[in-house]
Design a protein around this motif. Structure first.
Motif, PDB file in Angstrom:
ATOM      1  N   GLN A   1       0.864  -1.168   0.000  1.00 45.19           N
ATOM      2  CA  GLN A   1       0.000   0.000   0.000  1.00 45.19           C
ATOM      3  C   GLN A   1       0.903   1.220   0.000  1.00 45.19           C
ATOM      4  O   GLN A   1       1.781   1.351   0.853  1.00 45.19           O
ATOM      5  CB  GLN A   1      -0.920   0.004   1.208  1.00 45.19           C
ATOM      6  N   VAL A   2       0.673   2.086  -0.977  1.00 48.22           N
ATOM      7  CA  VAL A   2       1.557   3.242  -1.171  1.00 48.22           C
ATOM      8  C   VAL A   2       0.726   4.516  -1.228  1.00 48.22           C
ATOM      9  O   VAL A   2      -0.480   4.486  -1.469  1.00 48.22           O
ATOM     10  CB  VAL A   2       2.381   3.092  -2.468  1.00 48.22           C
ATOM     11  N   ARG A   3       1.422   5.623  -0.976  1.00 46.42           N
ATOM     12  CA  ARG A   3       0.785   6.931  -1.113  1.00 46.42           C
ATOM     13  C   ARG A   3       1.820   7.939  -1.593  1.00 46.42           C
ATOM     14  O   ARG A   3       3.014   7.780  -1.364  1.00 46.42           O
ATOM     15  CB  ARG A   3       0.115   7.379   0.175  1.00 46.42           C
ATOM     16  N   LEU A   4       1.329   8.980  -2.246  1.00 47.46           N
ATOM     17  CA  LEU A   4       2.187  10.065  -2.703  1.00 47.46           C
ATOM     18  C   LEU A   4       2.486  11.000  -1.547  1.00 47.46           C
ATOM     19  O   LEU A   4       1.603  11.252  -0.727  1.00 47.46           O
ATOM     20  CB  LEU A   4       1.506  10.860  -3.814  1.00 47.46           C
ATOM     21  N   GLY A   5       3.689  11.484  -1.500  1.00 42.32           N
ATOM     22  CA  GLY A   5       4.133  12.504  -0.566  1.00 42.32           C
ATOM     23  C   GLY A   5       3.427  12.614   0.765  1.00 42.32           C
ATOM     24  O   GLY A   5       3.725  11.910   1.708  1.00 42.32           O
ATOM     25  N   ALA A   6       2.447  13.502   0.841  1.00 37.70           N
ATOM     26  CA  ALA A   6       1.784  13.827   2.114  1.00 37.70           C
ATOM     27  C   ALA A   6       1.045  12.616   2.681  1.00 37.70           C
ATOM     28  O   ALA A   6       0.487  11.811   1.948  1.00 37.70           O
ATOM     29  CB  ALA A   6       0.806  14.970   1.903  1.00 37.70           C
ATOM     30  N   SER A   7       1.043  12.515   3.979  1.00 39.19           N
ATOM     31  CA  SER A   7       0.417  11.372   4.644  1.00 39.19           C
ATOM     32  C   SER A   7      -1.101  11.375   4.501  1.00 39.19           C
ATOM     33  O   SER A   7      -1.766  10.422   4.865  1.00 39.19           O
ATOM     34  CB  SER A   7       0.799  11.347   6.121  1.00 39.19           C
ATOM     35  N   THR A   8      -1.676  12.455   3.952  1.00 43.57           N
ATOM     36  CA  THR A   8      -3.121  12.524   3.768  1.00 43.57           C
ATOM     37  C   THR A   8      -3.561  12.071   2.374  1.00 43.57           C
ATOM     38  O   THR A   8      -4.754  12.016   2.104  1.00 43.57           O
ATOM     39  CB  THR A   8      -3.630  13.947   4.017  1.00 43.57           C
TER      40      THR A   8
END
Length: 91
Positions: A59-66
């Protein structure tokens, strides 16, 4: 696509579509088997492991934790150093 790993061999980040996505949750790791006899009519003795396909679900996300989580399923075929993106799920 590039995958960056920690010193212990766990995915840390994935570069896909020109952007780096940080792994945001504990990844899932497993191996599946290749039907090598269907793709390689012969395999030279001593070539190495031609059967085990390495898989990671991260599970990945871009930059900001939001930013929204996306689930990438990654695959590396036997005798290859290149990671392939099997699927993407999430917004």
């Amino acid at each position: 696509m590039d995958v960056r790993f920690t010193a212990t061999g766990t995915p840390l980040a994935v570069r896909y579509d020109g952007r780096v996505r940080a792994v945001a949750a504990e990844p899932l790791h497993w191996f599946s088997r290749d039907s090598w006899w269907e793709t390689h009519p012969t395999v030279p003795v001593g070539l190495g492991n031609v059967v085990d396909i390495e898989n990671w679900r991260v599970q990945v996300r871009l930059g900001a934790s939001t930013s929204a989580l996306r689930t990438f399923q990654l695959r590396r075929n036997p005798l290859s150093e290149q990671w392939l993106l099997e699927s993407i799920a999430g917004d």
